[in-house]
Design a protein around this motif. Structure first.
Motif, mmCIF file in Angstrom:
data_model
loop_
_atom_site.group_PDB
_atom_site.id
_atom_site.type_symbol
_atom_site.label_atom_id
_atom_site.label_comp_id
_atom_site.label_asym_id
_atom_site.label_seq_id
_atom_site.Cartn_x
_atom_site.Cartn_y
_atom_site.Cartn_z
ATOM 1 N N ILE A 1 24.975 24.232 -24.310
ATOM 2 C CA ILE A 1 25.228 23.579 -23.012
ATOM 3 C C ILE A 1 24.635 22.181 -23.088
ATOM 4 O O ILE A 1 23.412 22.023 -23.132
ATOM 5 C CB ILE A 1 24.585 24.364 -21.857
ATOM 6 N N PRO A 2 25.464 21.144 -23.105
ATOM 7 C CA PRO A 2 24.985 19.770 -23.377
ATOM 8 C C PRO A 2 24.470 19.038 -22.145
ATOM 9 O O PRO A 2 24.713 17.850 -21.993
ATOM 10 C CB PRO A 2 26.234 19.105 -23.941
ATOM 11 N N ASN A 3 23.791 19.692 -21.247
ATOM 12 C CA ASN A 3 23.330 19.023 -20.023
ATOM 13 C C ASN A 3 21.830 19.178 -19.815
ATOM 14 O O ASN A 3 21.353 19.299 -18.690
ATOM 15 C CB ASN A 3 24.073 19.581 -18.798
ATOM 16 N N PHE A 48 16.664 23.496 -17.902
ATOM 17 C CA PHE A 48 16.521 23.883 -16.502
ATOM 18 C C PHE A 48 15.481 23.024 -15.791
ATOM 19 O O PHE A 48 15.635 22.673 -14.618
ATOM 20 C CB PHE A 48 16.139 25.360 -16.442
ATOM 21 N N ARG A 49 14.423 22.641 -16.482
ATOM 22 C CA ARG A 49 13.385 21.813 -15.871
ATOM 23 C C ARG A 49 13.945 20.452 -15.461
ATOM 24 O O ARG A 49 13.644 19.943 -14.370
ATOM 25 C CB ARG A 49 12.240 21.642 -16.870
ATOM 26 N N SER A 50 14.785 19.873 -16.346
ATOM 27 C CA SER A 50 15.378 18.575 -16.026
ATOM 28 C C SER A 50 16.281 18.682 -14.800
ATOM 29 O O SER A 50 16.347 17.778 -13.965
ATOM 30 C CB SER A 50 16.165 18.044 -17.222
ATOM 31 N N TYR A 51 16.981 19.810 -14.722
ATOM 32 C CA TYR A 51 17.868 19.989 -13.575
ATOM 33 C C TYR A 51 17.069 20.091 -12.283
ATOM 34 O O TYR A 51 17.401 19.471 -11.262
ATOM 35 C CB TYR A 51 18.713 21.236 -13.760
ATOM 36 N N LEU A 52 15.975 20.856 -12.268
ATOM 37 C CA LEU A 52 15.160 21.024 -11.070
ATOM 38 C C LEU A 52 14.506 19.712 -10.644
ATOM 39 O O LEU A 52 14.292 19.462 -9.450
ATOM 40 C CB LEU A 52 14.080 22.083 -11.313
ATOM 41 N N SER A 53 14.196 18.869 -11.619
ATOM 42 C CA SER A 53 13.567 17.589 -11.283
ATOM 43 C C SER A 53 14.573 16.560 -10.817
ATOM 44 O O SER A 53 14.194 15.454 -10.436
ATOM 45 C CB SER A 53 12.803 17.047 -12.486
ATOM 46 N N ASN A 93 25.246 21.540 -13.185
ATOM 47 C CA ASN A 93 26.329 22.122 -13.966
ATOM 48 C C ASN A 93 26.285 23.612 -13.748
ATOM 49 O O ASN A 93 25.213 24.185 -13.554
ATOM 50 C CB ASN A 93 26.152 21.806 -15.450
ATOM 51 N N SER A 94 27.438 24.245 -13.770
ATOM 52 C CA SER A 94 27.492 25.676 -13.481
ATOM 53 C C SER A 94 26.814 26.504 -14.556
ATOM 54 O O SER A 94 26.594 27.691 -14.375
ATOM 55 C CB SER A 94 28.949 26.133 -13.358
#
Length: 493
Positions: free
Chosen positions: A466-468, A471-476, A482-483
């Motif tokens: 998954i190139p995104n 999870f930590r980066s997403y929460l920040s 991304n789904s």
């Protein structure tokens, strides 16, 4: 021929002796390997050179050899069975060494004419040399050979079996050796009356039966001597009666030794008749006792072996059962661990909860399979730093590209526990069945096993890539939603 004579050493334990053997760096195996390059070699004589070590089986590669003499060295162990395949050999001399194993049957299909193994420490049961049809000289003296005298071919001329522990009576087959000239079976434990025809063999010239337990009367039958008989030694036995006329020292030019018996001859160092009768009875009782002792020892040995096998069977069964119980316990534990992370066994086994998610999660994804370590090395360029994505409490993460072109994420899990490989596969196969649009799917695994004890060394999990970010980066809030995002903790713990 050298000057390092083995007969000057009373005992040898398989290690080099200063000033007697070659040095510690000498290798008999390498030495023989070098010799085997001499494919046309016919005669090899290495006497008193201090050569030490076991005689390698590869000695048979000297296929052109006709004469081999390695006497008076420090060779030990067994005589290689492959020696019997040296079809061209005619003379084999291994005297004055320290061979201390059993004598393998020399089933030669060759032209062996002389076999000399004297003054070793050879030991074993019955011997049969009848297949050596060309044999003329046999010397097994000065060993520790036991049981009955060996069976020998009819063409023999010289036989030396003295200074062993042969027992039983002299075989009647020895009276058929019409070519025999020299027979020495002294210093053994032979019993019974010597066969009369042994003294009248047509070519016999020297007959040594001394220092045995031979008994009975030689005058019981009309004993005659062969025309070529020159030397007879029947001393230190238990013979009784009168001395046959052909053995009388006054008849012909024969040399006859008969002292130490109970013969009815005055002033010739004879024991009283009672001595021989008592000794015969005692010796026979000793042999019977020894025979009984051997039988009892054999029975006890068989019983001990059966008991040991039984104990080993019980231990193996208990160990196997323990492993089965441990597997069931760990598998049961893994279900509870999954429950602790939000996936109860009820949900996992309930089609209402997972049927639709399985259908959605598996769309476009290949089935879970087992990868080889070579595949993962190729996918990550041998886990190069350029493929490194990061490291957490669940090991290092690498980016890779499979042979088909699809990108994957590969995590190397630390194995702090000693898993049994079957139980670990059960865990991984169960986790591979969990697929959901919002969870990163496991595409496969690779289990590296230690060669020494079969335990698990490393475990690799292969995910869809998954190139995104994580999870930590997403929460920040650093990346767009991304789904799919990798929640690795759900898959290990």
């Amino acid at each position: 021929m050298g000057d390092k004579r083995s007969i000057e050493v009373t005992d040898f334990h398989g290690f080099p002796i200063p000033n007697q053997t070659l040095s510690l760096s000498f290798s008999m195996d390498s030495f023989v390997t070098t010799l085997t390059r001499l494919t046309s070699l016919k005669v090899l004589s290495l006497v008193s050179l201090g050569i030490w070590g076991p005689l390698p089986n590869k000695i048979h590669r000297l296929s052109s050899l006709e004469c081999l003499d390695l006497s008076s060295n420090f060779l030990f162990g067994s005589i290689p069975p492959k020696v019997s395949t040296m079809v061209k050999i005619q003379t084999l001399v291994l005297d004055d060494n320290f061979f201390n194993d059993t004598v393998h049957v020399f089933d030669f299909t060759s032209n062996l004419t002389s076999l000399s193994l004297k003054n070793n420490k050879l030991k074993q049961g019955p011997l049969d040399f009848t297949s050596l049809t060309h044999l003329k000289v046999l010397d097994l003296s000065g060993n520790r050979l036991y049981s009955h005298l060996p069976t020998i071919p009819k063409g023999l001329i010289m036989v030396s079996l003295n200074r062993n522990s042969f027992n039983g009576e002299i075989p009647t087959q020895y009276t058929l050796l019409t070519h025999l000239q020299h027979l020495d079976i002294s210093f053994n434990n032979l019993i019974g009356i010597p066969p009369a025809s042994l003294f009248s063999l047509p070519n016999i010239s020297s007959l040594n039966l001394a220092s045995n337990m031979l008994s009975g009367s030689l005058g019981y039958y009309n004993l005659t001597c062969g025309n070529n008989l020159e030397f007879v030694d029947i001393s230190d036995n238990k013979l009784t009666g009168s001395l046959p006329s052909c053995l009388n020292s006054e008849s012909g030019n024969k040399v006859v030794n008969f002292s130490g018996n109970c013969l009815s001859i005055d002033h010739h160092h004879q024991h009283p008749l009672s001595y021989c009768r008592y000794k015969v009875h005692k010796d026979q009782s000793t042999q019977n006792t020894n025979g009984l002792g051997v039988s009892v020892s054999l029975i006890v040995g068989i019983v001990v072996i059966i008991v040991l096998l039984g104990i080993a069977f019980v231990i193996i069964c208990r160990h196997y059962c323990h492993r089965r119980i441990s597997e069931q316990h760990l598998l049961h534990k893994s279900v509870h661990e999954n429950s602790a992370t939000g996936f109860s066994s009820e949900i996992l086994n309930n089609a209402r909860y997972i049927s639709e998610t399985t259908k959605l999660g598996t769309q476009g994804l290949p089935p879970c399979r087992s990868f080889t370590l070579e595949e993962l090395n190729e996918a990550t360029n041998n886990f190069d730093n350029s493929a490194f994505l990061g490291e957490g409490s669940y090991g290092k993460l690498y980016k890779g590209r499979l042979e088909g072109g699809s990108q994957v994420a590969i995590r190397c899990l630390p194995t702090t526990k000693k898993y049994w490989i079957r139980n670990l596969k059960l865990r991984l196969d169960m986790l591979a069945k969990i697929r959901h649009p919002h969870l990163v799917a496991i595409l496969g695994h690779c289990i590296e096993v230690k060669q020494d004890d079969g335990s698990v060394n490393r475990v690799f999990l292969v995910y869809e890539y998954i190139p995104n970010g994580n999870f930590r980066s997403y929460l920040s809030g650093n990346i767009l939603w991304n789904s799919k995002f990798p929640i690795f903790r759900l898959f290990y713990g």
